[in-house]
Design a protein around this motif. Sequence first.
Motif, mmCIF file in Angstrom:
data_model
loop_
_atom_site.group_PDB
_atom_site.id
_atom_site.type_symbol
_atom_site.label_atom_id
_atom_site.label_comp_id
_atom_site.label_asym_id
_atom_site.label_seq_id
_atom_site.Cartn_x
_atom_site.Cartn_y
_atom_site.Cartn_z
ATOM 1 N N SER A 2 57.011 24.294 16.218
ATOM 2 C CA SER A 2 56.499 25.670 16.161
ATOM 3 C C SER A 2 56.696 26.398 17.482
ATOM 4 O O SER A 2 56.198 27.507 17.673
ATOM 5 C CB SER A 2 55.029 25.674 15.764
ATOM 6 O OG SER A 2 54.238 25.164 16.826
ATOM 7 N N GLU A 52 54.988 19.627 27.698
ATOM 8 C CA GLU A 52 54.227 18.704 26.850
ATOM 9 C C GLU A 52 52.752 18.670 27.227
ATOM 10 O O GLU A 52 51.891 18.380 26.408
ATOM 11 C CB GLU A 52 54.777 17.275 26.939
ATOM 12 C CG GLU A 52 56.210 17.132 26.534
ATOM 13 C CD GLU A 52 57.164 17.110 27.724
ATOM 14 O OE1 GLU A 52 56.865 17.716 28.762
ATOM 15 O OE2 GLU A 52 58.228 16.477 27.597
ATOM 16 N N TYR A 100 46.079 18.173 21.766
ATOM 17 C CA TYR A 100 45.517 16.994 21.103
ATOM 18 C C TYR A 100 46.029 15.675 21.688
ATOM 19 O O TYR A 100 46.150 14.677 20.978
ATOM 20 C CB TYR A 100 45.804 17.053 19.591
ATOM 21 C CG TYR A 100 45.296 18.322 18.973
ATOM 22 C CD1 TYR A 100 43.929 18.552 18.835
ATOM 23 C CD2 TYR A 100 46.176 19.304 18.560
ATOM 24 C CE1 TYR A 100 43.456 19.735 18.283
ATOM 25 C CE2 TYR A 100 45.719 20.487 18.011
ATOM 26 C CZ TYR A 100 44.353 20.697 17.875
ATOM 27 O OH TYR A 100 43.894 21.871 17.341
ATOM 28 N N ALA A 102 56.020 24.860 20.534
ATOM 29 C CA ALA A 102 55.093 24.326 21.539
ATOM 30 C C ALA A 102 54.302 25.469 22.156
ATOM 31 O O ALA A 102 54.489 25.806 23.316
ATOM 32 C CB ALA A 102 55.835 23.506 22.586
ATOM 33 N N PRO A 103 53.438 26.088 21.361
ATOM 34 C CA PRO A 103 52.717 27.259 21.861
ATOM 35 C C PRO A 103 52.093 27.018 23.233
ATOM 36 O O PRO A 103 51.595 25.932 23.530
ATOM 37 C CB PRO A 103 51.635 27.474 20.801
ATOM 38 C CG PRO A 103 52.157 26.816 19.577
ATOM 39 C CD PRO A 103 52.996 25.666 20.047
ATOM 40 N N TRP A 139 53.776 20.771 16.205
ATOM 41 C CA TRP A 139 53.479 21.639 17.352
ATOM 42 C C TRP A 139 54.755 21.952 18.132
ATOM 43 O O TRP A 139 55.001 23.104 18.491
ATOM 44 C CB TRP A 139 52.429 20.958 18.228
ATOM 45 C CG TRP A 139 52.034 21.705 19.442
ATOM 46 C CD1 TRP A 139 51.140 22.748 19.519
ATOM 47 C CD2 TRP A 139 52.482 21.473 20.779
ATOM 48 N NE1 TRP A 139 51.022 23.163 20.820
ATOM 49 C CE2 TRP A 139 51.827 22.400 21.620
ATOM 50 C CE3 TRP A 139 53.370 20.576 21.357
ATOM 51 C CZ2 TRP A 139 52.039 22.451 22.987
ATOM 52 C CZ3 TRP A 139 53.578 20.620 22.725
ATOM 53 C CH2 TRP A 139 52.922 21.544 23.523
ATOM 54 N N TYR A 170 49.988 20.389 25.167
ATOM 55 C CA TYR A 170 49.578 19.953 23.830
ATOM 56 C C TYR A 170 48.061 19.726 23.814
ATOM 57 O O TYR A 170 47.531 18.951 24.612
ATOM 58 C CB TYR A 170 50.323 18.670 23.434
ATOM 59 C CG TYR A 170 50.006 18.190 22.047
ATOM 60 C CD1 TYR A 170 50.213 19.009 20.942
ATOM 61 C CD2 TYR A 170 49.483 16.924 21.834
ATOM 62 C CE1 TYR A 170 49.926 18.579 19.664
ATOM 63 C CE2 TYR A 170 49.196 16.471 20.555
ATOM 64 C CZ TYR A 170 49.419 17.304 19.476
ATOM 65 O OH TYR A 170 49.132 16.869 18.204
ATOM 66 N N ARG A 204 51.817 15.484 13.743
ATOM 67 C CA ARG A 204 51.076 16.645 14.252
ATOM 68 C C ARG A 204 51.719 17.162 15.549
ATOM 69 O O ARG A 204 51.876 18.364 15.733
ATOM 70 C CB ARG A 204 49.628 16.217 14.485
ATOM 71 C CG ARG A 204 48.692 17.290 14.876
ATOM 72 C CD ARG A 204 47.330 16.641 15.085
ATOM 73 N NE ARG A 204 46.282 17.619 15.227
ATOM 74 C CZ ARG A 204 45.057 17.318 15.619
ATOM 75 N NH1 ARG A 204 44.724 16.066 15.879
ATOM 76 N NH2 ARG A 204 44.146 18.249 15.747
ATOM 77 N N PHE A 205 52.085 16.259 16.429
ATOM 78 C CA PHE A 205 52.739 16.648 17.682
ATOM 79 C C PHE A 205 54.089 17.285 17.395
ATOM 80 O O PHE A 205 54.431 18.327 17.956
ATOM 81 C CB PHE A 205 52.901 15.425 18.597
ATOM 82 C CG PHE A 205 53.548 15.762 19.920
ATOM 83 C CD1 PHE A 205 52.809 16.308 20.950
ATOM 84 C CD2 PHE A 205 54.896 15.530 20.132
ATOM 85 C CE1 PHE A 205 53.401 16.628 22.169
ATOM 86 C CE2 PHE A 205 55.495 15.834 21.345
ATOM 87 C CZ PHE A 205 54.740 16.390 22.370
ATOM 88 N N VAL A 247 49.397 27.172 24.763
ATOM 89 C CA VAL A 247 47.962 27.317 24.501
ATOM 90 C C VAL A 247 47.131 27.449 25.770
ATOM 91 O O VAL A 247 46.037 27.983 25.743
ATOM 92 C CB VAL A 247 47.427 26.151 23.635
ATOM 93 C CG1 VAL A 247 48.056 26.178 22.264
ATOM 94 C CG2 VAL A 247 47.646 24.814 24.311
#
Length: 147
Positions: free
Chosen positions: A17, A32, A37, A19-20, A14, A35, A10-11, A22
């Motif tokens: 992609s 990092e 999650y 590393a949006p 991310w 992230y 999952r990481f 967010v």
Amino acid sequence: MESFAYQVRRFRIWVDSGAPDVLGLGHGGEWECNYPYWDELRDAARRHIETSTQLSDLERRELLYILARDNEDEQIAEMLSASPRVVEELLPLALEYPDPDARWQIATILPAALGDRAIEPLRRLAQDGDDYVRRRARAALSSMGTT
């Protein structure tokens, strides 16, 4: 409650992609941290560290990868410092691991995890090609009263 392997995948998805951003903080050197999650990933890592009887090569690589990416909070390093058996399993690969963010964290946890058995690996890390790894290894040796 997802597995460690699932959480690492999952990481990586991310990261792959882009590393949006967010949190809207930009990507700087601490990308990092964005992230969303980390709690789930760290919980899965903790369970894996505490319950695994022997790590596969893939599990060792994945644990070192996540250790390197958790270089700001250093929670994975803290978990490892309390698990000498896992640190011993990681050590051969960790000394040669391509990401210096994993190697310097290994250097910092070796004294707590391995005691006097940390001296030789720390001496090796004190000769590392990365300046920060060398400094962290030398500081760890100094904290043990040796060079």
